[in-house]
Design a protein around this motif. Sequence first.
Motif, PDB file in Angstrom:
ATOM      1  N   VAL A 127      27.130 -39.214 -37.269  1.00 60.00           N
ATOM      2  CA  VAL A 127      28.224 -37.947 -37.050  1.00 60.00           C
ATOM      3  C   VAL A 127      27.660 -38.213 -35.388  1.00 60.00           C
ATOM      4  O   VAL A 127      26.459 -38.191 -34.954  1.00 60.00           O
ATOM      5  N   HIS A 128      29.058 -38.206 -34.665  1.00 60.36           N
ATOM      6  CA  HIS A 128      28.859 -37.973 -33.237  1.00 60.36           C
ATOM      7  C   HIS A 128      28.181 -36.853 -32.742  1.00 60.36           C
ATOM      8  O   HIS A 128      28.238 -35.921 -33.324  1.00 60.36           O
ATOM      9  N   PRO A 129      27.352 -37.019 -31.623  1.00 55.76           N
ATOM     10  CA  PRO A 129      26.432 -35.837 -31.311  1.00 55.76           C
ATOM     11  C   PRO A 129      27.541 -34.373 -31.116  1.00 55.76           C
ATOM     12  O   PRO A 129      26.933 -33.466 -31.359  1.00 55.76           O
ATOM     13  N   LYS A 130      28.653 -34.584 -30.451  1.00 54.57           N
ATOM     14  CA  LYS A 130      29.397 -33.425 -30.245  1.00 54.57           C
ATOM     15  C   LYS A 130      30.030 -32.610 -31.530  1.00 54.57           C
ATOM     16  O   LYS A 130      30.284 -31.443 -31.392  1.00 54.57           O
ATOM     17  N   ASP A 131      29.878 -33.517 -32.798  1.00 51.15           N
ATOM     18  CA  ASP A 131      30.245 -32.989 -33.850  1.00 51.15           C
ATOM     19  C   ASP A 131      29.210 -32.364 -34.748  1.00 51.15           C
ATOM     20  O   ASP A 131      29.342 -32.094 -35.897  1.00 51.15           O
ATOM     21  N   ARG A 132      28.082 -32.184 -34.091  1.00 49.88           N
ATOM     22  CA  ARG A 132      26.732 -31.712 -35.099  1.00 49.88           C
ATOM     23  C   ARG A 132      26.517 -30.346 -34.798  1.00 49.88           C
ATOM     24  O   ARG A 132      25.556 -29.758 -35.546  1.00 49.88           O
ATOM     25  N   GLY A 133      27.191 -29.572 -34.043  1.00 51.25           N
ATOM     26  CA  GLY A 133      26.998 -28.131 -33.977  1.00 51.25           C
ATOM     27  C   GLY A 133      25.742 -27.831 -33.336  1.00 51.25           C
ATOM     28  O   GLY A 133      24.896 -26.856 -33.765  1.00 51.25           O
ATOM     29  N   ILE A 134      25.428 -28.633 -32.513  1.00 53.87           N
ATOM     30  CA  ILE A 134      24.048 -28.432 -31.730  1.00 53.87           C
ATOM     31  C   ILE A 134      24.340 -28.012 -30.348  1.00 53.87           C
ATOM     32  O   ILE A 134      25.119 -28.770 -29.420  1.00 53.87           O
ATOM     33  N   ALA A 135      23.236 -27.097 -29.534  1.00 49.50           N
ATOM     34  CA  ALA A 135      23.267 -27.127 -28.078  1.00 49.50           C
ATOM     35  C   ALA A 135      21.818 -27.541 -27.835  1.00 49.50           C
ATOM     36  O   ALA A 135      21.013 -27.221 -28.409  1.00 49.50           O
ATOM     37  N   MET A 136      22.006 -28.152 -26.601  1.00 44.25           N
ATOM     38  CA  MET A 136      20.546 -28.751 -26.053  1.00 44.25           C
ATOM     39  C   MET A 136      20.291 -28.046 -24.889  1.00 44.25           C
ATOM     40  O   MET A 136      20.947 -27.983 -23.818  1.00 44.25           O
ATOM     41  N   VAL A 137      18.740 -28.034 -24.484  1.00 46.47           N
ATOM     42  CA  VAL A 137      18.219 -27.729 -23.246  1.00 46.47           C
ATOM     43  C   VAL A 137      17.275 -28.521 -22.880  1.00 46.47           C
ATOM     44  O   VAL A 137      16.032 -28.523 -23.639  1.00 46.47           O
ATOM     45  N   LEU A 161      18.368 -27.045 -29.506  1.00 45.30           N
ATOM     46  CA  LEU A 161      17.368 -28.112 -29.418  1.00 45.30           C
ATOM     47  C   LEU A 161      16.566 -27.733 -27.813  1.00 45.30           C
ATOM     48  O   LEU A 161      17.578 -27.803 -26.849  1.00 45.30           O
ATOM     49  N   MET A 162      15.560 -27.558 -27.797  1.00 41.16           N
ATOM     50  CA  MET A 162      15.016 -27.355 -26.607  1.00 41.16           C
ATOM     51  C   MET A 162      13.676 -28.483 -26.346  1.00 41.16           C
ATOM     52  O   MET A 162      12.695 -28.473 -27.160  1.00 41.16           O
ATOM     53  N   ASP A 163      13.882 -29.266 -25.335  1.00 39.78           N
ATOM     54  CA  ASP A 163      12.754 -30.132 -24.664  1.00 39.78           C
ATOM     55  C   ASP A 163      11.919 -29.830 -23.636  1.00 39.78           C
ATOM     56  O   ASP A 163      12.403 -30.010 -22.534  1.00 39.78           O
ATOM     57  N   GLU A 164      10.809 -29.231 -23.988  1.00 40.16           N
ATOM     58  CA  GLU A 164       9.929 -28.506 -22.733  1.00 40.16           C
ATOM     59  C   GLU A 164      10.624 -28.042 -21.714  1.00 40.16           C
ATOM     60  O   GLU A 164      10.644 -28.457 -20.356  1.00 40.16           O
ATOM     61  N   PRO A 165      11.559 -26.798 -21.992  1.00 43.11           N
ATOM     62  CA  PRO A 165      12.399 -26.309 -21.290  1.00 43.11           C
ATOM     63  C   PRO A 165      11.801 -25.427 -20.003  1.00 43.11           C
ATOM     64  O   PRO A 165      12.318 -25.236 -19.033  1.00 43.11           O
ATOM     65  N   LEU A 166      10.518 -25.156 -20.282  1.00 50.18           N
ATOM     66  CA  LEU A 166       9.949 -24.455 -19.182  1.00 50.18           C
ATOM     67  C   LEU A 166       8.649 -25.136 -18.488  1.00 50.18           C
ATOM     68  O   LEU A 166       8.089 -24.442 -17.570  1.00 50.18           O
ATOM     69  N   SER A 167       8.729 -26.450 -18.495  1.00 52.55           N
ATOM     70  CA  SER A 167       7.701 -27.165 -17.857  1.00 52.55           C
ATOM     71  C   SER A 167       7.629 -27.146 -16.404  1.00 52.55           C
ATOM     72  O   SER A 167       6.740 -27.643 -15.717  1.00 52.55           O
ATOM     73  N   ASN A 168       8.853 -26.916 -15.852  1.00 58.11           N
ATOM     74  CA  ASN A 168       9.177 -26.809 -14.526  1.00 58.11           C
ATOM     75  C   ASN A 168       8.736 -25.595 -13.726  1.00 58.11           C
ATOM     76  O   ASN A 168       8.816 -25.583 -12.607  1.00 58.11           O
ATOM     77  N   LEU A 169       8.337 -24.643 -14.745  1.00 55.60           N
ATOM     78  CA  LEU A 169       8.107 -23.199 -13.931  1.00 55.60           C
ATOM     79  C   LEU A 169       6.604 -22.951 -13.699  1.00 55.60           C
ATOM     80  O   LEU A 169       5.835 -23.604 -14.487  1.00 55.60           O
ATOM     81  N   ASP A 170       6.446 -22.308 -12.990  1.00 54.43           N
ATOM     82  CA  ASP A 170       4.887 -21.702 -12.803  1.00 54.43           C
ATOM     83  C   ASP A 170       4.301 -21.213 -13.822  1.00 54.43           C
ATOM     84  O   ASP A 170       5.204 -20.611 -14.675  1.00 54.43           O
ATOM     85  N   ALA A 171       3.156 -20.890 -14.015  1.00 47.63           N
ATOM     86  CA  ALA A 171       2.517 -20.342 -15.394  1.00 47.63           C
ATOM     87  C   ALA A 171       2.803 -18.961 -15.395  1.00 47.63           C
ATOM     88  O   ALA A 171       3.138 -18.643 -16.583  1.00 47.63           O
ATOM     89  N   LYS A 172       3.008 -18.087 -14.344  1.00 46.91           N
ATOM     90  CA  LYS A 172       3.619 -16.674 -14.402  1.00 46.91           C
ATOM     91  C   LYS A 172       4.949 -16.747 -15.140  1.00 46.91           C
ATOM     92  O   LYS A 172       5.157 -15.935 -16.139  1.00 46.91           O
ATOM     93  N   LEU A 173       5.660 -17.394 -14.711  1.00 50.49           N
ATOM     94  CA  LEU A 173       7.211 -17.409 -15.026  1.00 50.49           C
ATOM     95  C   LEU A 173       7.345 -17.961 -16.464  1.00 50.49           C
ATOM     96  O   LEU A 173       7.919 -17.475 -17.166  1.00 50.49           O
TER      97      LEU A 173
END
Length: 359
Positions: free
Chosen positions: A72-82, A158-170
Amino acid sequence: MSTIEFQHIKKKYEGNDTYSVSDFNLTINDGEFIVFVGPSGCGKSTTLRMVAGLEDISKGQLIIDDVVMNDVHPKDRGIAMVFQNYALFPFLNVYDNIGFGLKIRHMDKGERDRRIKEAAELLGLSPYLDKKPGELSGGQSQRVALGRAIVNQAGIFLMDEPLSNLDAKLRGAMREELVRLHNQVGATTIYVTHDQIEAMTMADRIVILRDGHIQQIGTPEDVYQNPANLFVASFIGTPPMNLLPGSVRDGKLYVTDDVMVSDAPGLEGYNGQAVMVGFRPEAAKLTGEGIEFVVEMVELLGAEYNIHGTLGGAHVIVRADAGTCRYRAGDHLKLDLKAKDLFFFDPDTGLRLEVNRGV
Ligand SMILES: Nc1ncnc2c1ncn2[C@@H]1O[C@H](COP(=O)(O)OP(=O)(O)OP(=O)(O)O)[C@@H](O)[C@H]1O
Ligand SMILES: [Mg+2]
């Protein structure tokens, strides 16, 4: 309703000799927050990208809500990705960045406006709708990326390491925000990280991966209290579980050759054999009785100390409350280890030995 089922999924990239993901089996329930965790290269992103449809599945089936999704095409899978790199459009303001995907799908303006404002409200971005990405902090930018995903009203996030660009506190603050957001939106979520603290604090269930193989699936409590093998035992927990080579002789348990730790309850069947012995840093008590422990270094964390030292020559870490810790390097102390706090592993296979720990 969004359930995800992985049935014997495998992935081999073209040109590679080995599988990047081997026989991945998992059923994710509707609304669950699942975290894939493991060291770099273990196959987290590959697995996530197969769910999204951004990578082909070499073998096995991916089933979403009872429908096979492999082709199934990605846009037809009912998925949002970050993603980690949440590339926002620098020339568009926050409002248009959030609504970009809806606009290119020609969604009706009124509905689009309603969704953007609702997402902005949920993410605390309402005051920033007119700003350009260049005027935002890292955390705000990450929230815009989340907003872009939320407005799709997809059943799966689906989220792939969405916070890894932020500093530890954030990162800590955004962790809380993501959990709150998940509770409000309720989308079935797969979150990828190599940070076991993120995994432990956010997940309903954790999937621990190594070299493309699932090591264990369980709740945070489960994987902490009942690690399936040496890898999980040493990967989950900071500081990690202390692991010492040991043996069972004449009904007694020894570590590092000659330190007798305790009787060997439940280990009768292992008489004369080598075992790996583990205990958590917080399980050992410095009560004045027990086995010899020599302090090497004391590390203050705030409310607690990590006391690094040696036990029969092997390095171990013991945790103590700050209020009670008066120890210095060179001190000879006694470590009180209860049999019920010990974990045992097969030194060859790494598998946890199912013994009655006398609990
Ligand atoms: N496009 C590709 N072509 C060939 N091999 C790839 C490709 N992408 C990933 N791999 C390999 O597949 C394995 C798994 O990679 P993957 O990116 O899924 O790991 P990861 O767990 O996400 O790691 P990280 O924490 O570093 O992001 C690695 O051995 C990697 O080298
Ligand atoms: Mg990755």
